[in-house]
Design an enzyme around this catalytic site. Structure first.
Site, short mmCIF file in Angstrom:
data_model
loop_
_atom_site.label_atom_id
_atom_site.label_comp_id
_atom_site.label_asym_id
_atom_site.label_seq_id
_atom_site.Cartn_x
_atom_site.Cartn_y
_atom_site.Cartn_z
N CYS A 102 -10.89 75.73 -3.88
CA CYS A 102 -11.30 75.87 -5.28
C CYS A 102 -11.38 77.33 -5.72
O CYS A 102 -11.00 77.68 -6.83
CB CYS A 102 -12.63 75.17 -5.51
SG CYS A 102 -14.00 75.81 -4.51
N HIS A 398 -18.77 74.95 -5.38
CA HIS A 398 -17.48 74.79 -6.06
C HIS A 398 -17.27 75.90 -7.07
O HIS A 398 -18.23 76.35 -7.72
CB HIS A 398 -17.44 73.43 -6.76
CG HIS A 398 -16.10 73.05 -7.31
ND1 HIS A 398 -14.94 73.10 -6.58
CD2 HIS A 398 -15.74 72.61 -8.55
CE1 HIS A 398 -13.92 72.69 -7.32
NE2 HIS A 398 -14.38 72.39 -8.52
N ASN A 421 -11.16 72.82 -14.45
CA ASN A 421 -11.32 72.48 -13.04
C ASN A 421 -9.95 72.52 -12.34
O ASN A 421 -8.93 72.76 -12.98
CB ASN A 421 -11.97 71.09 -12.90
CG ASN A 421 -12.69 70.90 -11.58
OD1 ASN A 421 -12.60 71.73 -10.67
ND2 ASN A 421 -13.41 69.81 -11.45
#
Length: 483
Positions: A102, A398, A421
């Site tokens: 991520c 994250h 995202n």
């Protein structure tokens, strides 16, 4: 009166013995085993409660997330209007798939906005796999260095056991991203894409690499304990290990097609359907087209366990030997929010780290701490942010990208944020999420801005050389994004 001369020694021995036994005695008094008779009593009490009966009927027959979702709240918070956004659309939606990359996606998604604008592109991605390859190689070597530097500690020490637990996990921090780009640069994804069983699904590869690194750790610690093992022997061992690590990596991934200072040729078609050719090195591409100056980004966090205005360093956390350490400036939530607004007004997206997927509805793409009606079943959450961090209930897990926000005209603070995202277009609404301000305050921990976007008093914390950072251990929750 205290005893004197002959009896004093006996008295002290007796007193010490009592102190040693005292905690056990106190603990025994405070222990409480489950009383079977109380189970029936509790059950009768709860079954007589109509609210409890309704809750248990629902939760035993339906998914809790679906049943408790506050759809009135969801409809109210699912507002996609933003008055402060970056001008370039970030396309296509990226997908890290079954990997922990991520941080690489959020960081490269941030920089690709510059490439999209600079080259007049409709769609573009930087190669996350290129950085992933070198991150694994560097992390493996960094791990071996940590094993050598901790050789004086017992194998069962918390530090050594932590190092051995996960030598080369996929995660990382923004400073670790900068370390990679400074050494290896950036290339377009067209030149080096993902592979289905290594970059996008890294579990097996990680497992094999971890097993080999633990074997190497034993070899190094054993050699260091032998008096005859001088520095040259350790260096030779490490070079042999580096070679074997590279060999293993080459089995799972293609070797990147170009060296950091080697020129590559890339052809592309712009928005106007004109064909262009670029000749560049990875290092040049990072600075000229991605517009990255590695000396300018700084990280700020909100960690209410520690004083605001202080630098915080995560001990031993890193990937590239000789690279920058993981250092944050701890500030309050209002400061973080204002800096996000300022950066977006400067047409720059914001890398941020949060505790995901807490209070996140992946179907609708809403992040809000009141999205589920837990109080309806008597489940009330009372811990504050600092306590949640201390008791391992909250940590940074994250990284994503803030590309817009809606600023209240009166307070000048955001009401909500637009979040990009890296879970593909089927997550959220075409890959995008709405994050409320309350969620930001409770579950956002880190943002990255340029140092020239900070007020002078905050920028000086990084540049004065007078600030002594608070040093947190490598296993602290503020370093968890690197797991």
């Amino acid at each position: 009166m205290l005893p004197t001369s002959v009896s004093r020694s006996l008295y002290l021995k007796t007193f010490r013995s009592h102190l040693l036994r005292a905690p056990q005695i106190v603990l025994k008094r405070m222990s409480s085993s489950i009383d079977i008779s109380k189970i029936n009593s509790w059950n009768k009490e709860f079954q007589s409660d109509l609210t409890h009966q309704l809750a248990t009927t629902v939760l035993k027959n339906y998914n809790a997330d679906d049943a408790l979702l506050n759809k009135t709240r969801l409809q109210k918070q699912d507002n996609r209007v933003f008055n402060t956004v970056v001008s370039t659309d970030s396309t296509p939606v990226t997908n890290q798939k079954s990997s922990g990359r991520c941080w690489l996606f959020a960081a490269t998604n941030q920089l690709r906005l510059n490439v999209l604008s600079e080259l007049n592109l409709k769609e573009f991605e930087l190669s996350q796999a290129y950085l992933f390859f070198y991150d694994k190689l560097e992390k493996a070597n960094y791990f071996l260095d940590q094993i050598v530097s901790s050789a004086d500690q017992d194998i069962d020490s918390r530090l050594v056991q932590y190092l051995l637990a996960a030598p080369t996990e996929d995660g990382g921090q923004y400073s670790m991203f900068l370390n990679l780009v400074k050494k290896y640069g950036l290339i377009p994804k067209d030149l080096y894409g993902d592979l289905p069983y290594s970059t996008t699904a890294s579990r097996k590869w990680n497992s094999l690499l971890t097993t080999k690194l633990r074997e190497f750790a034993e070899t190094l610690r054993t050699a260091l304990k032998e008096r005859s093992a001088d520095d040259s022997i350790i260096v030779t061992l490490r070079e042999q290990m580096q070679r074997e690590i590279f060999r293993l990596m080459s089995l799972f991934m293609d070797i990147p097609p170009v060296q950091p200072n080697e020129q590559f040729t890339w052809e592309y078609v712009d928005k106007d359907k004109k064909i262009h050719t670029i000749k560049s090195t990875p290092l040049e591409f990072a600075s000229k087209y991605a517009k990255l100056d590695p000396s300018t980004p700084v990280s700020l966090i909100n960690d209410p366990r520690h004083p605001y205005g202080k630098l915080i360093k995560i001990d031993r956390l890193g990937n590239v030997l000789g690279g920058d350490a993981v250092i944050y400036l701890n500030v309050d939530n209002e400061t973080l929010s204002k800096l996000v607004v300022k950066r977006l007004q400067n047409n720059k997206a914001v890398f941020f780290g949060s505790h995901t997927p807490k209070f996140m509805d992946k179907t609708t793409g809403v992040m809000d701490i009141e999205l589920w009606n837990y109080p309806a079943i008597g489940y009330n959450l009372r811990q504050q942010k600092a306590s949640r961090i201390r008791y391992h209930e909250s940590l940074m897990t994250h990284a994503m990208l803030i590309t817009g926000c809606h600023v209240d005209e009166t307070s000048k603070l955001p009401l909500r944020y637009r979040v990009e995202n890296s879970w593909g277009k089927d997550s959220g609404k075409d890959g995008l999420y709405v994050m409320t301000q309350k969620y930001f305050e409770e579950y956002c921990f880190q943002i990255v801005v340029d140092i020239n976007e900070l007020p002078k008093e905050l920028a000086s914390k990084f540049t004065s050389g007078k600030e002594e950072p608070i040093v947190l251990p490598i296993w602290d929750p503020m370093g968890a994004l690197a797991k």
